[in-house]
Enzyme design. Structure first.
Site, PDB file in Angstrom:
ATOM      1  N   ARG A 116      25.444  -3.777   1.324  1.00  0.00           N
ATOM      2  CA  ARG A 116      24.327  -3.873   0.396  1.00  0.00           C
ATOM      3  C   ARG A 116      24.309  -2.595  -0.445  1.00  0.00           C
ATOM      4  O   ARG A 116      24.350  -1.494   0.106  1.00  0.00           O
ATOM      5  CB  ARG A 116      23.021  -4.001   1.159  1.00  0.00           C
ATOM      6  CG  ARG A 116      21.843  -3.988   0.233  1.00  0.00           C
ATOM      7  CD  ARG A 116      20.559  -3.905   0.994  1.00  0.00           C
ATOM      8  NE  ARG A 116      19.441  -3.950   0.059  1.00  0.00           N
ATOM      9  CZ  ARG A 116      18.271  -3.371   0.285  1.00  0.00           C
ATOM     10  NH1 ARG A 116      18.053  -2.712   1.393  1.00  0.00           N
ATOM     11  NH2 ARG A 116      17.321  -3.453  -0.603  1.00  0.00           N
ATOM     12  N   LYS A 155      21.472  -0.934   9.200  1.00  0.00           N
ATOM     13  CA  LYS A 155      21.368  -2.240   9.856  1.00  0.00           C
ATOM     14  C   LYS A 155      22.706  -2.949   9.726  1.00  0.00           C
ATOM     15  O   LYS A 155      23.376  -2.815   8.693  1.00  0.00           O
ATOM     16  CB  LYS A 155      20.287  -3.089   9.169  1.00  0.00           C
ATOM     17  CG  LYS A 155      18.885  -2.561   9.368  1.00  0.00           C
ATOM     18  CD  LYS A 155      17.886  -3.575   8.824  1.00  0.00           C
ATOM     19  CE  LYS A 155      16.590  -2.892   8.473  1.00  0.00           C
ATOM     20  NZ  LYS A 155      15.911  -3.408   7.317  1.00  0.00           N
ATOM     21  N   ASN A 212       5.409 -15.831   6.910  1.00  0.00           N
ATOM     22  CA  ASN A 212       4.594 -15.846   8.138  1.00  0.00           C
ATOM     23  C   ASN A 212       3.088 -15.870   7.930  1.00  0.00           C
ATOM     24  O   ASN A 212       2.348 -15.911   8.910  1.00  0.00           O
ATOM     25  CB  ASN A 212       4.921 -14.610   8.980  1.00  0.00           C
ATOM     26  CG  ASN A 212       6.358 -14.626   9.449  1.00  0.00           C
ATOM     27  OD1 ASN A 212       6.783 -15.570  10.095  1.00  0.00           O
ATOM     28  ND2 ASN A 212       7.120 -13.599   9.104  1.00  0.00           N
ATOM     29  N   ASN A 230      23.922  -2.543   5.881  1.00  0.00           N
ATOM     30  CA  ASN A 230      22.845  -2.115   4.977  1.00  0.00           C
ATOM     31  C   ASN A 230      22.484  -0.692   5.380  1.00  0.00           C
ATOM     32  O   ASN A 230      21.790  -0.472   6.364  1.00  0.00           O
ATOM     33  CB  ASN A 230      21.652  -3.067   5.143  1.00  0.00           C
ATOM     34  CG  ASN A 230      20.480  -2.675   4.262  1.00  0.00           C
ATOM     35  OD1 ASN A 230      20.514  -1.656   3.566  1.00  0.00           O
ATOM     36  ND2 ASN A 230      19.434  -3.473   4.304  1.00  0.00           N
ATOM     37  N   GLU A 261      19.191 -12.264   3.614  1.00  0.00           N
ATOM     38  CA  GLU A 261      20.018 -11.430   2.739  1.00  0.00           C
ATOM     39  C   GLU A 261      21.380 -11.144   3.359  1.00  0.00           C
ATOM     40  O   GLU A 261      22.376 -11.056   2.658  1.00  0.00           O
ATOM     41  CB  GLU A 261      19.264 -10.124   2.424  1.00  0.00           C
ATOM     42  CG  GLU A 261      18.110 -10.373   1.457  1.00  0.00           C
ATOM     43  CD  GLU A 261      17.086  -9.245   1.403  1.00  0.00           C
ATOM     44  OE1 GLU A 261      16.276  -9.126   2.347  1.00  0.00           O
ATOM     45  OE2 GLU A 261      17.098  -8.484   0.432  1.00  0.00           O
ATOM     46  N   HIS A 311      15.640  -6.749  -4.859  1.00  0.00           N
ATOM     47  CA  HIS A 311      15.598  -7.930  -3.973  1.00  0.00           C
ATOM     48  C   HIS A 311      16.418  -9.079  -4.571  1.00  0.00           C
ATOM     49  O   HIS A 311      16.179 -10.249  -4.254  1.00  0.00           O
ATOM     50  CB  HIS A 311      14.167  -8.462  -3.757  1.00  0.00           C
ATOM     51  CG  HIS A 311      13.241  -7.555  -3.013  1.00  0.00           C
ATOM     52  ND1 HIS A 311      11.916  -7.385  -3.378  1.00  0.00           N
ATOM     53  CD2 HIS A 311      13.415  -6.782  -1.916  1.00  0.00           C
ATOM     54  CE1 HIS A 311      11.327  -6.550  -2.545  1.00  0.00           C
ATOM     55  NE2 HIS A 311      12.222  -6.150  -1.648  1.00  0.00           N
ATOM     56  N   ARG A 318       3.058   0.756  -1.741  1.00  0.00           N
ATOM     57  CA  ARG A 318       3.331   1.065  -3.155  1.00  0.00           C
ATOM     58  C   ARG A 318       2.273   0.428  -4.039  1.00  0.00           C
ATOM     59  O   ARG A 318       1.837  -0.695  -3.785  1.00  0.00           O
ATOM     60  CB  ARG A 318       4.706   0.531  -3.561  1.00  0.00           C
ATOM     61  CG  ARG A 318       5.851   1.323  -2.990  1.00  0.00           C
ATOM     62  CD  ARG A 318       7.194   0.696  -3.363  1.00  0.00           C
ATOM     63  NE  ARG A 318       8.003   0.506  -2.168  1.00  0.00           N
ATOM     64  CZ  ARG A 318       8.999  -0.359  -2.072  1.00  0.00           C
ATOM     65  NH1 ARG A 318       9.342  -1.120  -3.091  1.00  0.00           N
ATOM     66  NH2 ARG A 318       9.674  -0.460  -0.947  1.00  0.00           N
TER      67      ARG A 318
HETATM   68  P1  ADP Z   1      10.636  -5.283   4.359  1.00  0.00           P
HETATM   69  O1  ADP Z   1      11.988  -5.959   4.498  1.00  0.00           O
HETATM   70  O2  ADP Z   1      10.236  -5.020   2.953  1.00  0.00           O
HETATM   71  O3  ADP Z   1      10.422  -4.130   5.272  1.00  0.00           O
HETATM   72  P2  ADP Z   1       9.637  -7.719   5.584  1.00  0.00           P
HETATM   73  O4  ADP Z   1      10.099  -8.804   4.690  1.00  0.00           O
HETATM   74  O5  ADP Z   1      10.305  -7.576   6.903  1.00  0.00           O
HETATM   75  O6  ADP Z   1       9.546  -6.343   4.826  1.00  0.00           O
HETATM   76  O7  ADP Z   1       8.059  -7.951   5.813  1.00  0.00           O
HETATM   77  C1  ADP Z   1       7.334  -7.122   6.667  1.00  0.00           C
HETATM   78  C2  ADP Z   1       5.871  -7.462   6.532  1.00  0.00           C
HETATM   79  O8  ADP Z   1       5.647  -8.840   6.829  1.00  0.00           O
HETATM   80  C3  ADP Z   1       4.981  -6.736   7.538  1.00  0.00           C
HETATM   81  O9  ADP Z   1       4.619  -5.467   7.078  1.00  0.00           O
HETATM   82  C4  ADP Z   1       3.790  -7.658   7.594  1.00  0.00           C
HETATM   83  O10 ADP Z   1       2.885  -7.294   6.575  1.00  0.00           O
HETATM   84  C5  ADP Z   1       4.324  -9.015   7.285  1.00  0.00           C
HETATM   85  N1  ADP Z   1       4.308  -9.923   8.434  1.00  0.00           N
HETATM   86  C6  ADP Z   1       5.266 -10.095   9.372  1.00  0.00           C
HETATM   87  N2  ADP Z   1       4.879 -11.026  10.282  1.00  0.00           N
HETATM   88  C7  ADP Z   1       3.655 -11.458   9.899  1.00  0.00           C
HETATM   89  C8  ADP Z   1       2.713 -12.430  10.410  1.00  0.00           C
HETATM   90  N3  ADP Z   1       2.976 -13.144  11.482  1.00  0.00           N
HETATM   91  N4  ADP Z   1       1.565 -12.582   9.735  1.00  0.00           N
HETATM   92  C9  ADP Z   1       1.287 -11.877   8.622  1.00  0.00           C
HETATM   93  N5  ADP Z   1       2.124 -10.947   8.095  1.00  0.00           N
HETATM   94  C10 ADP Z   1       3.280 -10.764   8.715  1.00  0.00           C
END
Ligand code: ADP
Length: 396
Positions: free
Chosen positions: A90, A14, A334, A7, A383, A179, A240
């Site tokens: 990707r 990555k 999460n 990616n 993914e 996505h 955003r």
């Molecule tokens: P991207 O791939 O778009 O960068 P991710 O799917 O990895 O994003 O999500 C990242 C976001 O998930 C973080 O910015 C945070 O807001 C949220 N996040 C991760 N762990 C937790 C948690 N334990 N509790 C709440 N929010 C979480």
């Protein structure tokens, strides 16, 4: 078969090496600060993460370092590069040209390049990664997996904007959605998990990460999604704005004396829950501040969840019902707090939450209770695995 999943972004990359038979990750990591100074993160499964500062002026050098790490005597995951059987890349934007993953032939690369206009930050970087891999592994088959492909089944009524039609004809201005690999993976997986017939189901996938989007999947096909021509539309995200009145752009440009780049910078990087709260784009920080009663964080969390709930309502209407709602990605997987706040709006759909299940950690799970008319689930997205599966299917 060992599949290297790549990616590639403009200054980072990555990677994961996946054994497609066992679907185990053999090693993974990332290259950061490509073209600036360079840092390689490498982790063979079961061992500690290794972080090395290493000059990587170009993506080719970054990938060279990844390949060296993968065959390294001490912590390498494979004996030699000949053990990499295929590479899955990707690719962010496939325009209308790609409704499925495809082998990366010279013609296909040209067609991807023709989509650069639609994703100027992403596609050129994806292509650089592909070319670098092709130079270093000329005989290994490579596959492109598009973020937009899964959404290509949307009907015209869902993808046409209320703009002069000539802009669609001339420039292909329409909703594409992103996505897609995640929406496809999670919708299929949740159907399997619940024992539903994917081809006879109404599924809403809420991919809530830093970037966030939601999709309506009817009988195995995407019929609508919240991101648009670009990943700026739809939900309120980390930084955003998501949907806004387009006239705000002119209004703010005049008030703040900004040009179009300035306005786009604000909508992409200074808005969303970070912009509203003034606290953070990260829900871990926002939840903490919410509990402390910080008004900005309370607003940000409420605006975010309200927008998700409104889209769920819209997609239940679009599909004339919904069987399953699946939460995924960083926040969706999460944050019991966000899931609860969203589900509280959905009583009219006959949805009731199992609070204990919602609060528990764990992988695939149902968080609605037995009486709920719609199943609500948490399904971790993957993914990389989805890209590896698509790659194997085309290479075999
Ligand atoms: P991207 O791939 O778009 O960068 P991710 O799917 O990895 O994003 O999500 C990242 C976001 O998930 C973080 O910015 C945070 O807001 C949220 N996040 C991760 N762990 C937790 C948690 N334990 N509790 C709440 N929010 C979480």
């Amino acid at each position: 078969m060992n599949v290297l999943v790549i990616n590639c972004g403009s200054s980072s990359l990555k990677y994961q090496l996946i054994d497609s038979e066992s679907e185990a990750v053999l090693a993974k990591g990332l290259c950061e600060r490509i073209g600036i100074d360079g840092r390689l993160v490498y982790q063979k499964t079961g061992l500690d993460k290794e972080v090395t500062d290493a000059a990587m002026p170009t993506h080719k050098q970054a990938i060279e370092l990844v390949l060296q790490a993968l065959v390294n005597d001490k912590t390498g995951a494979i004996g030699s590069l000949s053990e990499i059987d295929a590479v899955g890349h990707r690719v962010v934007h496939g325009g209308e040209k790609f409704a499925a993953s495809t082998l990366l032939t010279p013609e296909v690369l040209k067609a991807i390049e023709e989509c650069n206009d639609l994703a100027p930050l992403h596609n050129p970087a994806n292509l650089i990664g592909i070319h670098a891999c092709k130079e270093l592994m000329p005989n290994v088959p490579m596959v492109g997996v598009f973020d937009t492909a899964f959404h290509q089944t949307m009907p015209r009524k869902a993808y046409l904007y209320g703009l002069p039609y000539e802009y669609y004809e001339k420039y292909k201005v329409r909703r594409y959605g992103f996505h897609g690999t995640s929406h496809s993976f999670v919708s299929k997986h949740v159907a399997e998990f619940l024992g539903l017939d994917y081809n006879k189901s109404k599924i809403i996938v809420a991919h809530l990460g830093n970037g966030a989007s939601i999709s309506a999947v009817l009988n195995g096909e995407c019929v609508d999604t919240s991101m648009g021509l670009t990943p700026l539309e739809g939900l309120v995200m980390g930084t955003r704005s998501g949907d806004i009145d387009p006239a705000i752009m002119e209004f703010l440009a005049k008030k703040e004396n900004l040009d179009i780049e300035g306005i786009m910078g604000i909508l992409n990087k200074k808005s969303g829950v970070e912009g509203i709260s003034g606290v953070s784009s990260d829900f871990r920080d926002l939840e903490e501040a919410y509990e402390k009663g910080v008004q900005g964080a309370i607003d940000a969390c409420q605006v975010f969840c309200y927008r998700v709930a409104k889209y769920i309502g819209a997609y239940a209407a679009a599909m004339n019902g919904v069987d399953v709602i699946a939460f995924t990605a960083g926040i969706g997987e999460n944050s019991p707090f966000v899931r609860k706040m969203v589900v509280e709006y959905l009583g009219y759909l006959g949805i009731t939450l199992d609070e204990a299940a919602n609060a528990e950690r764990g992988d695939d799970k149902v968080i609605s209770d037995a009486a709920s008319k719609v199943k609500v689930c948490v399904i971790p997205t993957n993914e990389e695995l989805a890209i590896a599966r698509e790659t194997v299917a085309l290479v075999k």
